[in-house]
Design a protein around this motif. Structure first.
Motif, short mmCIF file in Angstrom:
data_model
loop_
_atom_site.label_atom_id
_atom_site.label_comp_id
_atom_site.label_asym_id
_atom_site.label_seq_id
_atom_site.Cartn_x
_atom_site.Cartn_y
_atom_site.Cartn_z
N SER A 119 -3.20 9.30 6.14
CA SER A 119 -2.93 8.87 7.75
C SER A 119 -2.67 7.47 7.81
N ILE A 120 -2.39 7.04 9.34
CA ILE A 120 -2.05 5.50 9.18
C ILE A 120 -3.05 4.70 8.79
N GLN A 121 -4.43 5.05 9.14
CA GLN A 121 -6.42 4.51 8.44
C GLN A 121 -6.56 4.64 7.17
N ALA A 122 -5.63 5.44 6.62
CA ALA A 122 -5.88 4.98 4.95
C ALA A 122 -5.07 3.88 4.52
N ILE A 123 -4.42 4.37 5.14
CA ILE A 123 -3.02 3.08 4.45
C ILE A 123 -3.52 2.17 4.74
N ALA B 229 0.90 -0.98 -0.29
CA ALA B 229 -0.36 -0.01 0.04
C ALA B 229 0.80 0.73 0.23
N ALA B 230 1.99 1.28 1.30
CA ALA B 230 3.04 2.32 1.21
C ALA B 230 3.98 2.93 0.05
N ARG B 231 4.01 1.65 -1.03
CA ARG B 231 4.44 1.21 -2.77
C ARG B 231 3.62 1.95 -3.37
N GLN B 232 2.50 2.19 -3.20
CA GLN B 232 1.62 2.10 -4.47
C GLN B 232 0.76 3.96 -3.79
N PHE C 259 7.64 3.96 5.43
CA PHE C 259 7.81 4.02 3.99
C PHE C 259 9.21 4.32 2.73
N ASP C 260 9.85 3.80 4.74
CA ASP C 260 11.43 3.89 4.29
C ASP C 260 11.54 1.97 3.26
N ALA C 261 10.84 1.34 4.42
CA ALA C 261 10.52 -0.13 4.33
C ALA C 261 9.66 -0.09 2.46
N ALA C 262 8.99 0.01 2.49
CA ALA C 262 8.17 0.82 1.10
C ALA C 262 9.93 0.82 -0.18
N VAL C 263 10.20 2.26 -0.38
CA VAL C 263 11.61 1.74 -0.80
C VAL C 263 12.29 0.57 -0.93
N PHE D 274 5.63 -1.58 12.23
CA PHE D 274 6.15 -0.76 12.14
C PHE D 274 5.90 0.29 13.15
N GLU D 275 7.19 1.33 13.81
CA GLU D 275 6.98 2.73 15.16
C GLU D 275 6.37 3.71 13.76
N SER D 276 6.49 3.27 12.86
CA SER D 276 6.22 5.11 12.67
C SER D 276 6.07 4.97 11.15
N LYS D 277 5.39 6.25 10.35
CA LYS D 277 4.89 5.76 9.03
C LYS D 277 5.70 5.92 8.56
N THR D 278 7.12 6.49 9.08
CA THR D 278 8.07 7.08 8.26
C THR D 278 9.17 5.07 7.99
#
Length: 212
Positions: free
Chosen positions: A39-43, A25-28, A65-69, A58-62
């Motif tokens: 938001s985390i809810q939207a993700i 989802a984060a990659r998309q 998204f790092d994991a997605a990259v 995950f501890e945070s959205k950061t």
């Protein structure tokens, strides 16, 4: 997408599937808008998993998204690896990386958009194409194929040029991607120490994995 060792039991499989759903989802989101303020809810809704499971992975959205990259970079490296298997010439490996990347703008557009927008910070990452390119540069220097003295500095130049190619292919779909990639690869090989005729010949060889 890249995968690690298979989970050992049902719980681990479900946990891995949930984590990968968040990453997907984060990659998309990164590919579509690049907006990491979702938001985390939207993700979670996009991932089709429960909101409450986010912090199990995950501890945070950061971190997400790092994991997605990282996931995208590793897929990129694996795609190129699969095509150049059996190629021994470091110069041909460098050239093939450029030429395959240009084609991936059509075959893997989501991946290339993430690379264009996020790749600069990961030129020296330990995942993706970077460690593979560094290995090939070191082999080329050790064998005398390349005359540059520092593989890490050479990787900076190579990575920056590759990202420029990605941006060019995405921004100018009317351009002949194969020709642009071959021309840029030829310039890079000359920078690495190949003679002009040699660099031109290497970058015009049939691409690995394609009918000759």
């Amino acid at each position: 997408m890249p995968t690690s060792a298979p989970p050992k039991n049902r719980f681990e499989r479900r946990r891995a599937e949930t984590r990968q759903a968040f990453v997907r989802a984060a990659r998309q989101i990164l590919a579509e808008t690049g907006d990491t303020s979702a938001s985390i809810q939207a993700i979670a809704e996009r991932a089709d998993v429960g909101f409450g499971s986010f912090y199990n992975h995950f501890e945070s959205k950061t971190e997400l998204f790092d994991a997605a990259v990282t996931d995208a970079l590793e897929e990129f490296g694996q795609v190129v690896d699969a095509r150049v298997e059996g190629v021994d010439d470091p110069a041909e490996l460098v050239a093939a990386g450029f030429r395959l990347t240009a084609r991936m703008a059509d075959s893997h557009p989501e991946l290339m958009r993430i690379l264009r927008d996020r790749g600069l910070a990961h030129i020296h990452s330990d995942r993706g194409l970077a460690p593979r390119a560094l290995r090939d540069l070191e082999i080329g220097i050790a064998s005398g194929r390349f005359t540059c003295g520092n593989a890490t500095i050479a990787l900076s130049a190579l990575g920056g040029t590759l990202l420029s190619l990605v941006a060019l292919r995405l921004d100018r779909p009317d351009l002949d991607g194969d020709e642009a990639a071959s021309d840029l690869a030829e310039m890079v090989l000359r920078m690495l120490g190949l003679a002009a005729d040699d660099a031109h010949e290497v970058t015009r060889r049939p691409l690995p994995g394609l009918p000759r």
